[in-house]
Design a protein around this motif. Structure first.
Motif, PDB file in Angstrom:
ATOM      1  N   ALA A 148     -30.074  44.344  -5.214  1.00 43.90           N
ATOM      2  CA  ALA A 148     -29.683  42.982  -5.598  1.00 43.90           C
ATOM      3  C   ALA A 148     -30.657  41.967  -5.003  1.00 43.90           C
ATOM      4  N   TYR A 149     -31.014  42.162  -3.729  1.00 41.65           N
ATOM      5  CA  TYR A 149     -31.981  41.264  -3.099  1.00 41.65           C
ATOM      6  C   TYR A 149     -33.325  41.305  -3.838  1.00 41.65           C
ATOM      7  N   ARG A 154     -37.362  38.649  -7.386  1.00 40.10           N
ATOM      8  CA  ARG A 154     -38.122  38.610  -8.650  1.00 40.10           C
ATOM      9  C   ARG A 154     -37.734  37.406  -9.497  1.00 40.10           C
ATOM     10  N   GLN A 155     -36.493  36.947  -9.352  1.00 42.18           N
ATOM     11  CA  GLN A 155     -36.045  35.764 -10.090  1.00 42.18           C
ATOM     12  C   GLN A 155     -36.482  34.465  -9.413  1.00 42.18           C
ATOM     13  N   TYR A 160     -37.616  36.083   0.869  1.00 42.38           N
ATOM     14  CA  TYR A 160     -37.639  37.250   1.750  1.00 42.38           C
ATOM     15  C   TYR A 160     -36.215  37.585   2.180  1.00 42.38           C
ATOM     16  N   VAL A 161     -36.034  38.813   2.677  1.00 42.56           N
ATOM     17  CA  VAL A 161     -34.704  39.230   3.116  1.00 42.56           C
ATOM     18  C   VAL A 161     -34.744  39.682   4.573  1.00 42.56           C
ATOM     19  N   ARG A 181     -38.197  53.059  -3.028  1.00 43.40           N
ATOM     20  CA  ARG A 181     -37.935  52.443  -4.336  1.00 43.40           C
ATOM     21  C   ARG A 181     -38.894  51.305  -4.661  1.00 43.40           C
ATOM     22  N   ARG A 182     -39.890  51.116  -3.817  1.00 43.53           N
ATOM     23  CA  ARG A 182     -40.902  50.076  -4.034  1.00 43.53           C
ATOM     24  C   ARG A 182     -40.257  48.698  -4.166  1.00 43.53           C
ATOM     25  N   GLN A 183     -39.309  48.444  -3.259  1.00 40.72           N
ATOM     26  CA  GLN A 183     -38.613  47.163  -3.232  1.00 40.72           C
ATOM     27  C   GLN A 183     -39.100  46.338  -2.045  1.00 40.72           C
TER      28      GLN A 183
END
Length: 346
Positions: A148-149, A154-155, A160-161, A181-183
């Protein structure tokens, strides 16, 4: 004011961060604008808030408006930053209880997205610089929260998280997931940390130092005890600000020794305590919940204090061996996350 790089972001944040947990109580909503203006004048460009700050009953104190009559701290902050939002790096959070519905808390995709939208409206901005998971959520897999982060990044709604009040193993697990997951991976860890409470040093500190996350301590002055012993004469101090208990005798004894050393070095206790904390590995900025402009001015001076190695050693020797990290009481037992392909032990 001195600055540090926030994790691996390249973004520079002031070593003193303005905390807003008691906005609406102390300072009042009317005085908050002066505090924020003073922070900007001092070179402070980092402010910390959360979706539950300000108008919860836990922040009630004599002489302050009742919780039902107070605005959320985010809303007060948003109003004070009109016309100067881009000068501040804003950090906020979600997971706390924000309503009566069973789903009005947690780190599910449903709740996270809803709270980001709520925070954006309150803060009167179209993006949040740093968005924390306020506490672990044993009912939601970390994979879902991080996904979700990543979507929100991306939106363009968050940049940053970070993770707040998470033990080292959960921070490491989040990094595994993000890498697999390349997140976007967490860049900061917020935790209670000061000269008296050094539990973050046992495991979280080394993990953040090794993997490049910044530590952002809250309660850096242990509820004011490490700032000035006159806090003991206040009607409300320490965790009493959040309906908690007062200080123990051992905590007061440590604070007295900090005061003695500070006076010998020509410093105020708050300068010594904050300078020690800012010297610790991975610590980028300390969150100071100043209730007045004078307190903010005083605490900001600590960013320019550099203690000698012998002074740092004397302070470090005051505290007991850091205990193992314990999650905040009352939030329920922690459970290990479900086994996934991102877990190397699977």
């Amino acid at each position: 004011m001195q600055y540090s790089v926030l994790g691996t972001t390249g973004v520079k944040v002031s070593k003193i961060c303005l905390g807003t947990a008691t906005f609406g109580v102390a300072p009042t909503a009317q005085d908050a604008d002066r505090i924020v203006g003073a922070a900007i004048d001092l070179g402070i460009n980092f402010v910390d808030t959360a979706d539950v700050y300000g108008n919860m009953p836990v922040f009630d104190r004599p002489g302050a408006p009742a919780a039902a009559d107070r605005e959320p701290a985010e809303q007060i902050l948003g109003r004070t930053l009109r016309g100067r939002r881009d000068r501040m790096v804003i950090a906020t959070k979600s997971n706390g209880i924000v309503g009566l519905d069973i789903n009005d808390r947690g780190l599910s995709r449903r709740h996270v997205i809803r709270q980001v939208e709520t925070s954006l409206r309150r803060l009167e901005t179209d993006y949040i610089d740093l968005y924390y998971a306020h506490d672990p959520d044993p009912d939601t897999p970390m994979e879902q929260t991080l996904a979700a982060y990543d979507d929100l990044i991306r939106q363009g709604k968050i940049r940053y998280v970070g993770l707040s009040n998470h033990p080292a193993w959960q921070v490491t697990h989040a990094l595994w997931i993000a890498d697999d997951r390349r997140q976007q991976a967490p860049v900061a860890a917020q935790v209670k940390y000061n000269l008296i409470d050094r539990s973050a040093e046992r495991e979280l500190g080394p993990a953040c130092d090794r993997f490049g996350l910044s530590i952002i301590p809250y309660a850096p002055l242990h509820g004011g005890l490490l700032a000035d012993l006159r806090v003991l004469d206040r009607e409300v101090s320490g965790d009493q600000r959040f309906q908690g208990s007062g200080f123990s005798e051992s905590e007061i004894a440590t604070a007295r020794e900090v005061e003695r050393l500070s006076r010998a070095w020509g410093l105020a206790p708050y300068q010594t305590s904050l300078a020690w904390l800012l010297s610790r590995p991975a610590v980028a900025s300390a969150i100071v919940g100043a209730e007045t402009v004078d307190e903010l001015h005083a605490n900001a001076t600590a960013a320019d204090v550099e203690l000698e190695p012998a002074q740092l050693a004397s302070l470090t020797a005051l505290a007991d061996q850091p205990p193992a990290f314990q999650h905040r009481a009352g939030d329920g037992p922690e459970r290990p996350p479900a086994t996934t392909s991102s877990d190397p032990t699977a």
